[in-house]
Scaffold this motif. Structure first.
Motif, mmCIF file in Angstrom:
data_model
loop_
_atom_site.group_PDB
_atom_site.id
_atom_site.type_symbol
_atom_site.label_atom_id
_atom_site.label_comp_id
_atom_site.label_asym_id
_atom_site.label_seq_id
_atom_site.Cartn_x
_atom_site.Cartn_y
_atom_site.Cartn_z
ATOM 1 N N ASP A 241 0.848 -1.578 -0.113
ATOM 2 C CA ASP A 241 0.061 0.139 -0.469
ATOM 3 C C ASP A 241 0.900 1.346 0.533
ATOM 4 N N MET A 242 1.769 1.162 -0.266
ATOM 5 C CA MET A 242 3.107 2.472 -0.754
ATOM 6 C C MET A 242 2.851 2.290 -1.979
ATOM 7 N N PRO A 243 3.081 4.074 -2.858
ATOM 8 C CA PRO A 243 3.022 3.556 -4.138
ATOM 9 C C PRO A 243 4.970 3.575 -4.648
ATOM 10 N N TYR A 244 5.139 2.208 -4.530
ATOM 11 C CA TYR A 244 6.348 1.537 -5.172
ATOM 12 C C TYR A 244 5.940 0.180 -6.129
ATOM 13 N N SER A 245 6.707 -0.264 -6.597
ATOM 14 C CA SER A 245 6.546 -1.562 -6.974
ATOM 15 C C SER A 245 7.337 -2.593 -6.487
ATOM 16 N N LEU A 246 6.865 -3.398 -6.674
ATOM 17 C CA LEU A 246 8.298 -4.747 -5.458
ATOM 18 C C LEU A 246 9.677 -4.625 -6.079
ATOM 19 N N THR A 247 9.791 -4.370 -7.166
ATOM 20 C CA THR A 247 11.226 -3.388 -8.174
ATOM 21 C C THR A 247 11.984 -2.470 -6.559
ATOM 22 N N GLU A 248 10.757 -1.588 -7.520
ATOM 23 C CA GLU A 248 11.291 -0.007 -6.490
ATOM 24 C C GLU A 248 11.419 -0.583 -5.294
ATOM 25 N N ALA A 249 10.531 -1.281 -4.670
ATOM 26 C CA ALA A 249 10.401 -1.245 -2.978
ATOM 27 C C ALA A 249 11.712 -1.791 -2.180
ATOM 28 N N ARG A 250 12.638 -2.844 -3.328
ATOM 29 C CA ARG A 250 13.133 -3.638 -3.367
ATOM 30 C C ARG A 250 14.594 -2.985 -3.591
ATOM 31 N N LEU A 251 14.958 -1.998 -4.075
ATOM 32 C CA LEU A 251 15.561 -0.998 -4.917
ATOM 33 C C LEU A 251 15.713 -0.414 -3.689
ATOM 34 N N LEU A 252 14.840 0.242 -3.470
ATOM 35 C CA LEU A 252 15.198 1.074 -1.921
ATOM 36 C C LEU A 252 15.792 0.259 -0.951
ATOM 37 N N TYR A 253 15.171 -1.017 -0.566
ATOM 38 C CA TYR A 253 16.156 -1.728 0.140
ATOM 39 C C TYR A 253 17.128 -2.030 0.168
ATOM 40 N N GLU A 254 17.732 -2.576 -0.858
ATOM 41 C CA GLU A 254 19.141 -2.324 -0.847
ATOM 42 C C GLU A 254 20.264 -1.500 -1.044
ATOM 43 N N MET A 255 19.689 -0.214 -1.651
ATOM 44 C CA MET A 255 20.563 1.299 -1.229
ATOM 45 C C MET A 255 20.330 1.696 -0.028
ATOM 46 N N ALA A 256 19.073 1.157 1.098
ATOM 47 C CA ALA A 256 19.402 1.824 2.144
ATOM 48 C C ALA A 256 20.256 0.512 3.208
ATOM 49 N N ARG A 257 21.096 -0.178 2.622
ATOM 50 C CA ARG A 257 21.700 -1.093 3.269
ATOM 51 C C ARG A 257 23.608 -0.863 2.738
ATOM 52 N N ARG A 258 23.250 0.829 2.415
ATOM 53 C CA ARG A 258 24.985 1.391 2.342
ATOM 54 C C ARG A 258 24.772 2.961 1.820
ATOM 55 N N ASP A 259 25.526 3.209 2.588
ATOM 56 C CA ASP A 259 25.633 4.812 2.553
ATOM 57 C C ASP A 259 25.809 5.024 0.576
ATOM 58 N N VAL A 260 26.486 4.818 0.061
ATOM 59 C CA VAL A 260 26.262 4.586 -1.081
ATOM 60 C C VAL A 260 26.670 3.524 -2.040
ATOM 61 N N THR A 261 25.828 3.296 -3.209
ATOM 62 C CA THR A 261 25.879 1.894 -3.955
ATOM 63 C C THR A 261 26.202 2.618 -4.957
ATOM 64 N N ARG A 262 26.945 1.684 -5.972
ATOM 65 C CA ARG A 262 27.135 1.892 -7.373
ATOM 66 C C ARG A 262 25.975 1.213 -7.972
ATOM 67 N N VAL A 263 25.478 2.122 -9.443
ATOM 68 C CA VAL A 263 24.354 1.528 -10.526
ATOM 69 C C VAL A 263 24.814 0.737 -9.880
ATOM 70 N N ALA A 264 25.920 -0.401 -11.338
ATOM 71 C CA ALA A 264 26.368 -1.050 -11.704
ATOM 72 C C ALA A 264 26.070 -2.376 -11.335
ATOM 73 N N ASP A 265 26.534 -2.122 -9.560
ATOM 74 C CA ASP A 265 26.530 -3.376 -8.419
ATOM 75 C C ASP A 265 24.275 -3.511 -8.587
ATOM 76 N N LEU A 266 24.343 -2.027 -8.418
ATOM 77 C CA LEU A 266 22.156 -2.275 -8.391
ATOM 78 C C LEU A 266 21.516 -3.760 -8.816
ATOM 79 N N ARG A 267 22.158 -2.831 -10.360
ATOM 80 C CA ARG A 267 22.136 -3.893 -11.866
ATOM 81 C C ARG A 267 21.697 -5.546 -11.869
ATOM 82 N N ARG A 268 23.897 -5.457 -11.682
ATOM 83 C CA ARG A 268 23.991 -6.939 -11.193
ATOM 84 C C ARG A 268 23.027 -7.371 -9.686
ATOM 85 N N ALA A 269 23.240 -6.846 -8.735
ATOM 86 C CA ALA A 269 21.909 -7.753 -7.760
ATOM 87 C C ALA A 269 20.379 -7.887 -7.873
#
Length: 310
Positions: A32-60
């Motif tokens: 019930d938030m304005p995010y798809s499952l993929t978008e929510a997963r991206l927020l989760y991954e980024m919240a686990r570190r200060d700075v994230t490489r975009v390439a790492d997000l794509r691979r993960a």
């Protein structure tokens, strides 16, 4: 496709439809938030570190580069992330959550925890979790006849945000498994506050245990007096138990305390925590005092344990 395989495929698809309906994915937006499952997963991954490489997000997430770029662009327009070229490598793009992004990720975490907690209430949790681990192991193996992949356990210092996770998981785990009330969460919050504000790096340290890259446990060591260390806040998530993580965390505390020059180490627990007591016994601790008390909404037997470090 054989008749047997066709029936098995149909069974897996039926389970997929069942589970996606259970966790609400067919509604379009997640939790019930304005995010798809993929978008929510991206927020989760980024919240686990200060700075994230975009390439790492794509691979993960094994996500299309164009789609990822569009999502990050929307996040940036909504004030959830900042993007910039890496100072170390101009070809690399880094992304970081803003305070609004961190708040959105935290709200998603809280809603997900609440949803799963409700899902597990009233069911045979050990059976469900064992089945989930079995599915994960089998589908992660290389080939149908391969053995389940080895689990990777890494101990690391707490990163920003980890101690908030430690507090939340202590409150949730002990409420679910022992029915402890908010007094326990307040107690853990005080310990964490002391750890953050009064820590001497020569005699104070904490460790997060990651299992396959996911936080699964924690422990810390703090000074008791000039020659004594104290072990605190040992926690292993229920889904990660049986792999020796608790023992590794305790061993790391003992190693650190010896290196800090301590002669003795102590800890406090309660008798109902049988698994933790076995870990302490195997690590050489002995029970030195026990006393009945009423804490966290229950009558408990408080215990003090100690061992020499010489």
């Amino acid at each position: 496709m054989s008749e047997d395989l066709a029936g098995q495929v149909a069974a897996v698809r039926a389970f997929n439809r069942f589970y996606t309906n259970v966790i609400g994915l067919v509604h379009g937006m997640y939790l019930d938030m304005p995010y798809s499952l993929t978008e929510a997963r991206l927020l989760y991954e980024m919240a686990r570190r200060d700075v994230t490489r975009v390439a790492d997000l794509r691979r993960a997430l094994d996500i299309d580069a164009g789609y990822l770029s569009r999502v990050l662009g929307r996040f940036e327009a909504d004030g959830l992330v900042t993007r910039q070229r890496s100072a170390a490598d101009a070809r690399r793009q880094d992304v970081a959550l803003t305070s609004a992004g961190l708040a959105a990720a935290a709200e998603l975490d809280a809603r997900s925890d609440s949803q799963v907690g409700e899902l597990l209430a009233g069911v045979d949790r050990p059976r469900v979790l064992t089945a989930m681990r079995e599915i994960t192991d089998l589908l992660s193996a290389d080939g149908a006849d391969a053995r389940p992949r080895a689990r990777t356990v890494v101990l690391r210092p707490p990163a920003p945000g980890d101690l908030g996770w430690v507090l939340q998981r202590h409150g949730a785990v002990y409420a679910a498994e022992y029915g402890w009330n908010s007094e326990f969460e307040a107690y853990v919050a005080r310990i964490i506050a002391e750890y953050l504000t009064d820590s001497d790096p020569r005699r104070t340290a904490g460790w997060v245990a990651e299992l396959d890259g996911v936080p699964a446990g924690f422990v810390c060591c703090v000074p008791e007096d000039d020659s004594t260390a104290r072990l605190r806040l040992l926690l292993v998530e229920s889904w990660a138990r049986g792999l020796g993580i608790g023992g590794r965390l305790v061993d790391e505390v003992l190693r650190f305390a010896r290196q800090a020059g301590c002669e003795r180490i102590v800890l406090s627990t309660v008798s109902v925590l049988a698994s933790a007591r076995r870990i302490y016994q195997r690590a050489g601790f002995t029970l030195v005092r026990e006393q009945p008390e009423h804490s966290y909404g229950h009558d408990l037997m408080a215990e003090d344990w100690a061992r020499s470090l010489s």
